[in-house]
Design a protein around this motif. Sequence first.
Motif, PDB file in Angstrom:
ATOM      1  N   TYR A   1      -8.520  45.145 -33.149  1.00 39.56           N
ATOM      2  CA  TYR A   1      -9.458  44.964 -32.044  1.00 39.56           C
ATOM      3  C   TYR A   1      -8.733  44.531 -30.770  1.00 39.56           C
ATOM      4  N   LYS A   2      -9.144  45.150 -29.650  1.00 36.94           N
ATOM      5  CA  LYS A   2      -8.572  44.810 -28.350  1.00 36.94           C
ATOM      6  C   LYS A   2      -9.540  44.021 -27.482  1.00 36.94           C
ATOM      7  N   GLU A   3     -10.827  44.434 -27.528  1.00 36.66           N
ATOM      8  CA  GLU A   3     -11.800  43.820 -26.629  1.00 36.66           C
ATOM      9  C   GLU A   3     -13.192  43.978 -27.216  1.00 36.66           C
ATOM     10  N   MET A   4     -14.024  42.989 -26.990  1.00 38.56           N
ATOM     11  CA  MET A   4     -15.429  43.120 -27.346  1.00 38.56           C
ATOM     12  C   MET A   4     -16.256  42.347 -26.332  1.00 38.56           C
ATOM     13  N   ILE A   5     -17.321  42.996 -25.895  1.00 40.07           N
ATOM     14  CA  ILE A   5     -18.290  42.378 -25.004  1.00 40.07           C
ATOM     15  C   ILE A   5     -19.647  42.609 -25.669  1.00 40.07           C
ATOM     16  N   GLU A   6     -20.135  41.575 -26.360  1.00 40.39           N
ATOM     17  CA  GLU A   6     -21.362  41.726 -27.138  1.00 40.39           C
ATOM     18  C   GLU A   6     -22.576  41.672 -26.219  1.00 40.39           C
ATOM     19  N   PRO A   7     -23.533  42.576 -26.314  1.00 38.45           N
ATOM     20  CA  PRO A   7     -23.648  43.707 -27.235  1.00 38.45           C
ATOM     21  C   PRO A   7     -23.322  45.052 -26.578  1.00 38.45           C
ATOM     22  N   ASP A   8     -22.393  45.050 -25.612  1.00 35.66           N
ATOM     23  CA  ASP A   8     -22.145  46.243 -24.798  1.00 35.66           C
ATOM     24  C   ASP A   8     -20.991  47.134 -25.247  1.00 35.66           C
ATOM     25  N   LYS A   9     -19.903  46.519 -25.728  1.00 37.18           N
ATOM     26  CA  LYS A   9     -18.686  47.325 -25.911  1.00 37.18           C
ATOM     27  C   LYS A   9     -17.783  46.729 -26.980  1.00 37.18           C
ATOM     28  N   ILE A  10     -17.093  47.620 -27.702  1.00 42.54           N
ATOM     29  CA  ILE A  10     -16.026  47.259 -28.638  1.00 42.54           C
ATOM     30  C   ILE A  10     -14.880  48.233 -28.393  1.00 42.54           C
ATOM     31  N   VAL A  11     -13.664  47.710 -28.271  1.00 43.59           N
ATOM     32  CA  VAL A  11     -12.476  48.551 -28.114  1.00 43.59           C
ATOM     33  C   VAL A  11     -11.490  48.180 -29.220  1.00 43.59           C
ATOM     34  N   TYR A  12     -10.996  49.199 -29.910  1.00 37.08           N
ATOM     35  CA  TYR A  12      -9.999  48.958 -30.954  1.00 37.08           C
ATOM     36  C   TYR A  12      -9.090  50.166 -31.081  1.00 37.08           C
ATOM     37  N   VAL A  13      -7.931  49.932 -31.697  1.00 35.64           N
ATOM     38  CA  VAL A  13      -7.016  51.030 -32.011  1.00 35.64           C
ATOM     39  C   VAL A  13      -7.132  51.280 -33.510  1.00 35.64           C
ATOM     40  N   ASP A  14      -7.400  52.522 -33.860  1.00 38.06           N
ATOM     41  CA  ASP A  14      -7.667  52.931 -35.236  1.00 38.06           C
ATOM     42  C   ASP A  14      -6.448  53.664 -35.785  1.00 38.06           C
ATOM     43  N   PHE A  15      -6.009  53.248 -36.978  1.00 32.46           N
ATOM     44  CA  PHE A  15      -4.831  53.826 -37.620  1.00 32.46           C
ATOM     45  C   PHE A  15      -5.166  54.264 -39.042  1.00 32.46           C
ATOM     46  N   PHE A  16      -4.441  55.229 -39.547  1.00 34.58           N
ATOM     47  CA  PHE A  16      -4.397  55.485 -40.980  1.00 34.58           C
ATOM     48  C   PHE A  16      -3.417  54.447 -41.528  1.00 34.58           C
ATOM     49  N   SER A  17      -3.703  53.918 -42.720  1.00 30.40           N
ATOM     50  CA  SER A  17      -2.823  52.899 -43.280  1.00 30.40           C
ATOM     51  C   SER A  17      -2.749  53.044 -44.789  1.00 30.40           C
ATOM     52  N   ASP A  18      -2.047  52.093 -45.410  1.00 31.01           N
ATOM     53  CA  ASP A  18      -2.033  52.013 -46.869  1.00 31.01           C
ATOM     54  C   ASP A  18      -2.793  50.760 -47.296  1.00 31.01           C
ATOM     55  N   ALA A  19      -2.823  50.512 -48.580  1.00 39.53           N
ATOM     56  CA  ALA A  19      -3.596  49.395 -49.121  1.00 39.53           C
ATOM     57  C   ALA A  19      -3.104  48.040 -48.600  1.00 39.53           C
ATOM     58  N   GLU A  20      -1.842  47.951 -48.214  1.00 41.98           N
ATOM     59  CA  GLU A  20      -1.292  46.698 -47.701  1.00 41.98           C
ATOM     60  C   GLU A  20      -1.499  46.551 -46.196  1.00 41.98           C
ATOM     61  N   GLY A  21      -2.044  47.595 -45.563  1.00 42.96           N
ATOM     62  CA  GLY A  21      -2.273  47.539 -44.125  1.00 42.96           C
ATOM     63  C   GLY A  21      -1.123  48.059 -43.289  1.00 42.96           C
ATOM     64  N   ASN A  22      -0.118  48.658 -43.944  1.00 42.76           N
ATOM     65  CA  ASN A  22       0.994  49.259 -43.201  1.00 42.76           C
ATOM     66  C   ASN A  22       0.512  50.551 -42.558  1.00 42.76           C
ATOM     67  N   VAL A  23       0.779  50.695 -41.265  1.00 47.23           N
ATOM     68  CA  VAL A  23       0.330  51.860 -40.511  1.00 47.23           C
ATOM     69  C   VAL A  23       1.106  53.100 -40.929  1.00 47.23           C
ATOM     70  N   ASN A  24       0.394  54.214 -41.085  1.00 44.72           N
ATOM     71  CA  ASN A  24       1.009  55.504 -41.386  1.00 44.72           C
ATOM     72  C   ASN A  24       1.318  56.203 -40.060  1.00 44.72           C
ATOM     73  N   ASP A  25       2.567  56.094 -39.625  1.00 41.90           N
ATOM     74  CA  ASP A  25       2.969  56.660 -38.332  1.00 41.90           C
ATOM     75  C   ASP A  25       2.972  58.180 -38.316  1.00 41.90           C
ATOM     76  N   ALA A  26       2.896  58.815 -39.490  1.00 44.76           N
ATOM     77  CA  ALA A  26       2.870  60.283 -39.546  1.00 44.76           C
ATOM     78  C   ALA A  26       1.493  60.833 -39.149  1.00 44.76           C
ATOM     79  N   MET A  27       0.498  59.952 -39.113  1.00 46.86           N
ATOM     80  CA  MET A  27      -0.864  60.364 -38.766  1.00 46.86           C
ATOM     81  C   MET A  27      -1.226  59.815 -37.386  1.00 46.86           C
ATOM     82  N   PRO A  28      -2.096  60.541 -36.654  1.00 49.27           N
ATOM     83  CA  PRO A  28      -2.439  60.090 -35.307  1.00 49.27           C
ATOM     84  C   PRO A  28      -3.283  58.813 -35.299  1.00 49.27           C
TER      85      PRO A  28
END
Length: 173
Positions: free
Chosen positions: A88-115
């Motif tokens: 999560y980057k930003e939230m203004i309740e109840p107007d907006k939520i900004v986050y960066v979404d990644f593909f990951s594994d069960a441990e939360g490691n980001v899969n850099d091969a996926m967008p």
Amino acid sequence: MSNNTIVSRVENDRVLVLERTFDAPRELVYSMFKEAEHLKHWWGPRGWEVPVCTVDFRPGGVWHYCMKCADPNQGDFYGMESWGKAIYKEMIEPDKIVYVDFFSDAEGNVNDAMPSTEVTLEFIDLGNGTTKLVNRGLYASAESLKTVIDMGMMQGITETWDRLEERLNAVKG
């Protein structure tokens, strides 16, 4: 009355904008995106469940989840797990939520091969207990956007937002 049609358009070759109107108050629609207990009920396409979902809803916090195909009619997908992680980057309740979404594994490691995608959700109060949800997904390149569209993202988001509407209706009573 909900309009279950998603309006979509691409801006500047790498921004996918999705819009849909829900027959629910803005605060309720917003809560569906910030509470794990809600997300577990509707996140993901039909036939998929969310056995793991943790949400630390604050700037810099992490949403980590697993979608698992529970529908034997989905053939090779049956039993498959798909892990995701959002920061999560930003939230203004109840107007907006900004986050960066990644593909990951069960441990939360980001899969850099996926967008990855920077997602901005806007919750617009249309009056009469109706909310327009606007999802802007910013991709690193036109190729990254094409990759997720080719993976079936439009069908997936349509089914996901259909499930969101069903959850909203169930919660509203």
